[in-house]
Design a protein around this motif. Structure first.
Motif, short mmCIF file in Angstrom:
data_model
loop_
_atom_site.label_atom_id
_atom_site.label_comp_id
_atom_site.label_asym_id
_atom_site.label_seq_id
_atom_site.Cartn_x
_atom_site.Cartn_y
_atom_site.Cartn_z
N MET A 197 -1.38 -0.49 -9.33
CA MET A 197 -2.72 -0.82 -9.44
C MET A 197 -3.72 0.12 -8.79
SD MET A 197 -2.12 -4.95 -8.45
CE MET A 197 -0.80 -5.87 -9.23
N GLY A 198 -3.39 1.27 -8.85
CA GLY A 198 -4.27 2.26 -8.46
C GLY A 198 -4.27 2.51 -7.03
N HIS A 199 -5.27 3.19 -6.48
CA HIS A 199 -5.11 3.85 -4.99
C HIS A 199 -5.80 3.20 -4.15
CE1 HIS A 199 -2.92 7.11 -7.26
NE2 HIS A 199 -2.44 7.40 -6.10
N ASP A 200 -6.72 2.14 -4.55
CA ASP A 200 -7.83 1.54 -3.77
C ASP A 200 -7.02 0.37 -2.74
OD1 ASP A 200 -9.59 -0.09 -2.44
OD2 ASP A 200 -11.15 -0.07 -4.39
N ILE A 201 -6.74 0.09 -1.56
CA ILE A 201 -5.97 -0.56 -0.99
C ILE A 201 -6.59 -1.90 -0.96
CG2 ILE A 201 -4.82 1.13 0.26
CD1 ILE A 201 -6.56 -0.13 2.74
N ASN A 202 -7.92 -1.91 -1.33
CA ASN A 202 -8.71 -3.29 -1.29
C ASN A 202 -8.35 -4.07 -2.38
OD1 ASN A 202 -10.71 -2.85 1.09
ND2 ASN A 202 -10.90 -1.13 -0.37
N VAL A 203 -8.06 -3.32 -3.59
CA VAL A 203 -7.50 -4.10 -4.93
C VAL A 203 -6.30 -4.66 -4.66
CG1 VAL A 203 -7.00 -3.50 -7.34
CG2 VAL A 203 -9.04 -2.49 -6.40
N HIS A 204 -5.29 -3.80 -3.91
CA HIS A 204 -4.02 -4.47 -3.74
C HIS A 204 -4.05 -5.72 -2.87
CE1 HIS A 204 -2.74 0.30 -3.43
NE2 HIS A 204 -2.97 -0.08 -4.50
N ASP A 205 -4.80 -5.70 -1.93
CA ASP A 205 -5.06 -6.98 -1.09
C ASP A 205 -5.64 -8.03 -2.08
OD1 ASP A 205 -3.91 -5.78 1.20
OD2 ASP A 205 -6.18 -5.11 1.91
N GLN A 206 -6.59 -7.60 -2.67
CA GLN A 206 -7.27 -8.76 -3.67
C GLN A 206 -6.07 -9.38 -4.54
OE1 GLN A 206 -10.22 -7.00 -6.12
NE2 GLN A 206 -10.29 -8.71 -7.31
N TRP A 207 -5.28 -8.51 -5.03
CA TRP A 207 -4.17 -9.04 -6.13
C TRP A 207 -3.20 -10.02 -4.95
CZ3 TRP A 207 1.00 -7.99 -5.06
CH2 TRP A 207 1.75 -8.82 -5.89
N ALA A 208 -2.86 -9.51 -3.99
CA ALA A 208 -1.91 -10.04 -3.39
C ALA A 208 -2.55 -11.67 -2.82
CB ALA A 208 -1.50 -9.67 -1.81
N CYS A 209 -3.80 -11.57 -2.58
CA CYS A 209 -4.20 -12.88 -2.18
C CYS A 209 -4.69 -13.78 -3.38
CB CYS A 209 -5.77 -12.92 -1.29
SG CYS A 209 -5.51 -12.00 0.01
N GLU A 210 -5.30 -13.24 -4.57
CA GLU A 210 -5.49 -14.08 -5.44
C GLU A 210 -4.55 -14.55 -6.40
OE1 GLU A 210 -10.14 -12.47 -6.51
OE2 GLU A 210 -8.59 -11.92 -7.87
N SER A 211 -3.38 -13.68 -6.48
CA SER A 211 -2.26 -14.09 -7.26
C SER A 211 -1.50 -15.13 -6.63
CB SER A 211 -1.15 -12.87 -7.46
OG SER A 211 -0.65 -12.55 -6.40
N GLN A 212 -1.66 -15.52 -5.39
CA GLN A 212 -1.04 -16.56 -4.94
C GLN A 212 -1.61 -17.95 -5.26
OE1 GLN A 212 -1.90 -15.73 -0.68
NE2 GLN A 212 0.00 -15.20 -0.40
N GLY A 213 -2.58 -18.08 -6.26
CA GLY A 213 -3.21 -19.11 -6.58
C GLY A 213 -4.41 -19.47 -5.98
N ARG A 214 -5.43 -20.37 -6.51
CA ARG A 214 -6.64 -20.64 -5.95
C ARG A 214 -6.59 -21.13 -4.20
NH1 ARG A 214 -11.85 -18.92 -8.21
NH2 ARG A 214 -11.26 -18.52 -10.33
N ILE A 215 -5.41 -22.02 -4.25
CA ILE A 215 -5.17 -22.47 -2.91
C ILE A 215 -3.60 -22.19 -2.92
CG2 ILE A 215 -4.66 -24.11 -1.24
CD1 ILE A 215 -7.47 -25.47 -2.22
N HIS B 152 0.94 -1.10 0.13
CA HIS B 152 0.21 -0.05 -0.08
C HIS B 152 0.76 1.20 -0.02
CE1 HIS B 152 -3.03 -2.88 0.77
NE2 HIS B 152 -2.82 -3.03 1.90
N ARG B 153 2.10 1.25 -0.57
CA ARG B 153 2.84 2.27 -0.48
C ARG B 153 2.50 3.42 -1.61
NH1 ARG B 153 9.33 1.71 -0.44
NH2 ARG B 153 8.75 0.48 1.40
N PHE B 154 2.53 4.38 -1.43
CA PHE B 154 2.24 5.56 -2.39
C PHE B 154 3.49 6.69 -2.35
CE2 PHE B 154 -1.81 4.54 -0.71
CZ PHE B 154 -2.45 3.90 -1.76
N PHE B 155 3.89 6.95 -3.44
CA PHE B 155 5.08 7.81 -3.57
C PHE B 155 4.82 9.26 -3.09
CE2 PHE B 155 6.35 4.37 -6.67
CZ PHE B 155 6.78 3.69 -5.77
N GLU B 156 3.81 9.57 -3.07
CA GLU B 156 3.40 11.15 -2.84
C GLU B 156 2.45 10.99 -1.96
OE1 GLU B 156 1.48 13.00 -6.28
OE2 GLU B 156 3.35 12.59 -7.48
#
Ligand SMILES: [Fe+2]
Length: 446
Positions: free
Chosen positions: A341-359, A188-192
């Protein structure tokens, strides 16, 4: 690293799976009340629900009682989600068999007059209750436990808001992002930086830390190695993450793991969130977030509007996800955000979880010091699964009378003094106690 057997043991949720059996000992949120309030496309109070790998139909009868029945008609298996809501129950369109909310068969109208077939038919029905803006089901055997005295269950309706969203991955890795205090400095890092105090949806980490003049974005960026302590509680685990700003100033974030599948985090000085991760099946889960305000009543229309805009109905599937690469923009990743991936931290979390694979394949992972809450939570889970296998009557975390009656849980995001971790934990707990003591909704009749 764990074995494949262990990974299956803690992730899989079917009725015969060890974790599935354990999760069935706890109340599960199955739908938002708003799904039936007439604003959605189908206000008809009949809905297919998939929970823990099983298919149900959720409906409200004409008298207002909720039922959650096995979805296949016990006659010849037709889909009761297309049923007719009439005559005190839900009627299968195939041959007219009628079931009430308790699963009792009331009518088999094609059978000969005087037929007593009905009396031998019983459709499985789970107990259902309304709480905190959602409908909850008890998938276990025997008597359900009482609801815990968490803030979202005891605050008046005006001060609680619920929402949900679908993530395409196993429930456990979704839960584990919520008990991982270190990721915020990166994911969730933002440069500004923004002006402190300015709030907009999805940017919780930009403004959560009350009283401080230091932008949250800068704090997270510049203090990326938190000290993390994890302690057992009656309900799960208490996490404290410290970021030392100078010898006299510390950023504190106190959060909770609520066994087996929820966590609690602060959203702002006035608001706390309890988030459940509810398995649809092994490969997807709904997050159900319950926001509770200690201050003013919640502007639910505003909160709902912000979130509805980002989700597709009727499944509450995020508009941004795997299918559109989470909105990834390589230029943005260079200039503005860590993820691109934009500024919505929920999308970041979703990517982190989903990109780990279904399980997530935990046979290939390497855990570090920042993962200590995740390690502790998995241990609790394995221990409870083992206990339940040995003896179905084993006491389970969070279900004894003391744990159920405990108010809270405390969540804090604040700037505090220097000091050792025990002193700072006491300081954090005192801040939480203070906001509870002055909570405006306590003055109103619930
Ligand atoms: Fe996060």
């Amino acid at each position: 690293m764990m074995s494949r057997e262990q990974n299956d043991r803690i992730t899989r949720v079917g009725p015969a799976d060890p974790a599935g059996r354990l999760l069935r000992r706890y109340w599960q949120p199955v739908a938002l009340l708003e799904e039936f309030d007439g604003q959605q496309s189908s206000a008809r109070p009949v809905k297919a629900v998939r929970l823990l790998g099983e298919d149900f139909v959720l409906f409200r009868d004409e008298a207002g009682a909720w039922g959650l029945l096995d979805r296949d008609c016990p006659h010849r298996g037709a889909d009761l989600a297309y049923g007719r809501r009439e005559d005190g129950g839900l009627r299968c369109p195939f041959h007219g068999w009628l079931f009430d909310v308790t699963g009792r068969c009331l009518d088999t109208p094609a059978e000969p007059a005087g037929s007593r077939l009905c009396e031998r038919i019983r459709q499985r029905a789970l107990p259902v209750r309304e709480a905190a803006g959602a409908l909850w089901a008890w998938p276990g055997e025997g008597e359900p436990p009482p609801f815990p005295a968490l803030d979202c269950f005891v605050a008046p309706d005006s001060h609680v808001f619920a929402f949900k969203g679908l993530w395409e991955c196993n429930w456990l890795q979704s839960l584990e992002v919520g008990i991982d205090p270190a990721h915020a400095s990166f994911l969730h890092r933002f440069f500004e930086d923004e002006v402190p105090g300015e709030q907009s949806y999805g940017r919780q980490f930009r403004s959560a830390s009350g009283e401080s003049e230091l932008p949250m974005t800068r704090l997270l960026r510049e203090h990326a190695r938190p000290e993390i302590s994890v302690e057992p509680t009656a309900r799960g685990l208490q996490l404290l993450a410290l970021r030392r700003i100078d010898p006299h100033t510390t950023h504190l974030r106190l959060t909770q793991h609520l066994f087996p599948q929820a966590f609690a985090i602060p959203l702002s000085e006035d608001m706390t969130i309890v988030q459940y991760h509810v398995p649809v099946d092994d490969h997807s889960n709904y997050w159900f977030a319950f926001f509770t305000s200690f201050g003013d009543a919640i502007d639910k229309e505003r909160m709902r509007g912000q979130r509805l805009a980002l989700h597709q109905m009727p499944d509450y599937r995020p508009r941004v996800g795997r299918a559109n690469q989470y909105g990834f923009d390589a230029q943005e990743q260079v200039r503005q955000t860590f993820t691109g991936m934009g500024h919505d931290i929920n999308v970041h979390d979703q990517w982190a979880c989903e990109s780990q694979g279904r399980i997530q394949d935990r046979t290939r992972e390497h855990l570090g010091t920042t993962d200590r809450a995740i390690i502790a939570a998995r241990r609790l889970l394995l221990k409870a699964i083992d206990a339940l296998e040995r003896d179905p009557a084993s006491p389970l975390p969070g279900l004894d009378a003391g744990a159920l009656a405990e108010p809270g849980p405390p969540t804090v995001d604040a700037i505090g003094p220097g000091g050792d971790i025990d002193a700072l934990r006491s300081f954090a707990l005192s801040l939480d106690a203070r906001r509870r003591a002055v909570a405006r909704h306590r003055e109103q009749p619930a």
